[in-house]
Design an enzyme around this catalytic site. Sequence first.
Site, PDB file in Angstrom:
ATOM      1  N   HIS A 265     -61.211  11.863  48.067  1.00 39.86           N
ATOM      2  CA  HIS A 265     -60.415  12.462  46.994  1.00 39.86           C
ATOM      3  C   HIS A 265     -60.233  11.419  45.893  1.00 39.86           C
ATOM      4  O   HIS A 265     -59.987  10.240  46.169  1.00 39.86           O
ATOM      5  CB  HIS A 265     -59.064  12.914  47.553  1.00 39.86           C
ATOM      6  CG  HIS A 265     -58.100  13.302  46.489  1.00 39.86           C
ATOM      7  ND1 HIS A 265     -58.427  14.198  45.486  1.00 39.86           N
ATOM      8  CD2 HIS A 265     -56.822  12.908  46.225  1.00 39.86           C
ATOM      9  CE1 HIS A 265     -57.396  14.337  44.678  1.00 39.86           C
ATOM     10  NE2 HIS A 265     -56.412  13.564  45.108  1.00 39.86           N
TER      11      HIS A 265
ATOM     12  N   CYS B 274     -54.021  18.454  46.942  1.00 39.86           N
ATOM     13  CA  CYS B 274     -55.278  17.693  46.797  1.00 39.86           C
ATOM     14  C   CYS B 274     -56.168  17.787  48.024  1.00 39.86           C
ATOM     15  O   CYS B 274     -57.352  17.463  47.957  1.00 39.86           O
ATOM     16  CB  CYS B 274     -54.975  16.233  46.493  1.00 39.86           C
ATOM     17  SG  CYS B 274     -54.038  16.022  44.981  1.00 39.86           S
TER      18      CYS B 274
ATOM     19  N   ASN C 130     -57.645  12.716  38.304  1.00 34.45           N
ATOM     20  CA  ASN C 130     -57.346  13.398  39.567  1.00 34.45           C
ATOM     21  C   ASN C 130     -57.309  14.910  39.311  1.00 34.45           C
ATOM     22  O   ASN C 130     -56.388  15.407  38.662  1.00 34.45           O
ATOM     23  CB  ASN C 130     -55.995  12.895  40.089  1.00 34.45           C
ATOM     24  CG  ASN C 130     -55.608  13.525  41.425  1.00 34.45           C
ATOM     25  OD1 ASN C 130     -56.231  14.481  41.874  1.00 34.45           O
ATOM     26  ND2 ASN C 130     -54.575  12.989  42.037  1.00 34.45           N
TER      27      ASN C 130
HETATM   28  O1  UT7 Z   1     -53.714  13.123  44.648  1.00 40.71           O
HETATM   29  C1  UT7 Z   1     -52.867  12.523  45.595  1.00 40.71           C
HETATM   30  C2  UT7 Z   1     -51.639  12.108  44.917  1.00 40.71           C
HETATM   31  N1  UT7 Z   1     -51.677  11.031  43.997  1.00 40.71           N
HETATM   32  C3  UT7 Z   1     -51.955   9.756  44.314  1.00 40.71           C
HETATM   33  O2  UT7 Z   1     -52.584   9.446  45.290  1.00 40.71           O
HETATM   34  C4  UT7 Z   1     -51.418   8.705  43.398  1.00 40.71           C
HETATM   35  C5  UT7 Z   1     -50.786   7.573  44.194  1.00 40.71           C
HETATM   36  N2  UT7 Z   1     -50.115   6.567  43.387  1.00 40.71           N
HETATM   37  C6  UT7 Z   1     -50.729   5.822  42.434  1.00 40.71           C
HETATM   38  O3  UT7 Z   1     -51.893   6.010  42.146  1.00 40.71           O
HETATM   39  C7  UT7 Z   1     -49.946   4.705  41.770  1.00 40.71           C
HETATM   40  O4  UT7 Z   1     -48.755   4.494  42.480  1.00 40.71           O
HETATM   41  C8  UT7 Z   1     -49.619   4.997  40.278  1.00 40.71           C
HETATM   42  C9  UT7 Z   1     -50.880   4.922  39.448  1.00 40.71           C
HETATM   43  C10 UT7 Z   1     -48.959   6.350  40.141  1.00 40.71           C
HETATM   44  C11 UT7 Z   1     -48.650   3.945  39.741  1.00 40.71           C
HETATM   45  O5  UT7 Z   1     -49.193   2.649  39.886  1.00 40.71           O
HETATM   46  P1  UT7 Z   1     -48.299   1.456  40.460  1.00 40.71           P
HETATM   47  O6  UT7 Z   1     -49.110   0.243  40.429  1.00 40.71           O
HETATM   48  O7  UT7 Z   1     -47.756   1.913  41.798  1.00 40.71           O
HETATM   49  O8  UT7 Z   1     -47.177   1.336  39.359  1.00 40.71           O
HETATM   50  P2  UT7 Z   1     -45.598   1.520  39.524  1.00 40.71           P
HETATM   51  O9  UT7 Z   1     -45.264   2.969  39.748  1.00 40.71           O
HETATM   52  O10 UT7 Z   1     -45.093   0.541  40.509  1.00 40.71           O
HETATM   53  O11 UT7 Z   1     -45.132   1.136  38.082  1.00 40.71           O
HETATM   54  C12 UT7 Z   1     -45.310  -0.191  37.585  1.00 40.71           C
HETATM   55  C13 UT7 Z   1     -44.830  -0.224  36.149  1.00 40.71           C
HETATM   56  C14 UT7 Z   1     -43.449   0.402  35.946  1.00 40.71           C
HETATM   57  O12 UT7 Z   1     -42.761  -0.386  35.013  1.00 40.71           O
HETATM   58  P3  UT7 Z   1     -41.618  -1.419  35.499  1.00 40.71           P
HETATM   59  O13 UT7 Z   1     -40.616  -0.584  36.216  1.00 40.71           O
HETATM   60  O14 UT7 Z   1     -42.323  -2.397  36.401  1.00 40.71           O
HETATM   61  O15 UT7 Z   1     -41.126  -1.998  34.208  1.00 40.71           O
HETATM   62  C15 UT7 Z   1     -43.741   1.736  35.353  1.00 40.71           C
HETATM   63  O16 UT7 Z   1     -42.701   2.216  34.522  1.00 40.71           O
HETATM   64  O17 UT7 Z   1     -45.718   0.524  35.312  1.00 40.71           O
HETATM   65  C16 UT7 Z   1     -44.959   1.441  34.525  1.00 40.71           C
HETATM   66  N3  UT7 Z   1     -45.788   2.617  34.257  1.00 40.71           N
HETATM   67  C17 UT7 Z   1     -46.592   2.714  33.196  1.00 40.71           C
HETATM   68  N4  UT7 Z   1     -46.845   1.863  32.187  1.00 40.71           N
HETATM   69  C18 UT7 Z   1     -47.728   2.257  31.257  1.00 40.71           C
HETATM   70  C19 UT7 Z   1     -45.899   3.745  35.000  1.00 40.71           C
HETATM   71  N5  UT7 Z   1     -46.786   4.583  34.431  1.00 40.71           N
HETATM   72  C20 UT7 Z   1     -47.222   3.957  33.297  1.00 40.71           C
HETATM   73  C21 UT7 Z   1     -48.133   4.321  32.299  1.00 40.71           C
HETATM   74  N6  UT7 Z   1     -48.364   3.434  31.305  1.00 40.71           N
HETATM   75  N7  UT7 Z   1     -48.822   5.490  32.303  1.00 40.71           N
END
Ligand code: UT7
Length: 314
Positions: free
Chosen positions: A245, A112, A275
């Site tokens: 980004h 990225c 992204n």
């Molecule tokens: O380009 C550079 C690289 N990328 C980034 O900069 C991305 C950086 N990270 C992020 O943007 C965020 O961490 C994410 C969007 C990937 C995830 O958001 P989060 O608030 O950190 O969520 P999490 O990973 O802590 O997940 C929370 C919950 C989980 O469920 P449980 O374990 O709490 O029951 C996940 O399984 O959300 C669940 N989850 C989803 N639910 C519905 C994860 N993805 C999804 C989804 N739809 N697509």
Amino acid sequence: MNSVLVSVGAALPKKCVLNSELPAHLDTSDEWIVQRTGIHQRYIAGEDETTVSLATAAAENALSKGNIPPREVDLIIVCTATGDYTFPASATLVQRNLGITSGVAFDISAACSGFIYGLKTADCFIRTGQARCALVIGAETFSRIVDWNDRSTCVLFGDGAGAVVLKASECDDKGLVYCKIHADGSLANLLTTTGGVSISQNSGFVKMNGREVFRNAVEKMHCSLCDLLKANNMTVNDVDLLVPHQANKRIIDNIVEMSGLNPEKVVITLDKHANTSAASIPLALNEVSLDSCKNVVLLSMGAGFTWGEALLKL
Ligand code: UT7
């Protein structure tokens, strides 16, 4: 000698996919994606669209907007993690598509952060007299390397390409006046693919520790912004436009809040493009009018980890 921005261009795949149109088996929702990321839709390459075809279209768009004949281009850098072939470089295929048979063409792999790595590299070529007219292109088809069964990654990415033309200029107070790039390979495992040519003879799929990547992205891009302002004797009030980004709206909101920058000065396109990795900054640049801007700041962070910051004076 300095590199000035002459024009910006972009290209997106024909097909746009709304959150509500994502495959049902993903067990996700428009509400979750919008709340946690700010993404509403993404463009997905069709069978007849590739990283090189999108990169070529973005380059043609930038050249025509700048009224620059392709034969003037003596450096082409394609920043991508999803090139058409293992080799030759996508940049040489773009060069061929543009009908150019001389100069330099190569790819940069910095995920990225690729576009800022590309800008820095082109600037070095220009400052040392090795190039006078450079095409720096960020182009990706991440839809081809995400695991469409992993809802925690596949909903985040999209395809597209953005391109800029940089030209050599004697005008030292305009153009890319400041650009720094960084890497810390100790964080490589946080954002990677499950395979690669030499490991598994295929590209593998995107694998990410979302929370850790999020935390590092906020910390590193905020630090980059502070360093850039300090080095250029500026405050946030001197920034006319911030083009970060486009990974997650919450990452950008955190950086804006920590720095005290006016949110109206921040370009957000992830709602439309998701992204697009190395393409996200030039795609975002292409969406805004730069007419009344003097100081444009670019910030990126990606796998590696790699990150970088740039100040464009217009
Ligand atoms: O380009 C550079 C690289 N990328 C980034 O900069 C991305 C950086 N990270 C992020 O943007 C965020 O961490 C994410 C969007 C990937 C995830 O958001 P989060 O608030 O950190 O969520 P999490 O990973 O802590 O997940 C929370 C919950 C989980 O469920 P449980 O374990 O709490 O029951 C996940 O399984 O959300 C669940 N989850 C989803 N639910 C519905 C994860 N993805 C999804 C989804 N739809 N697509």
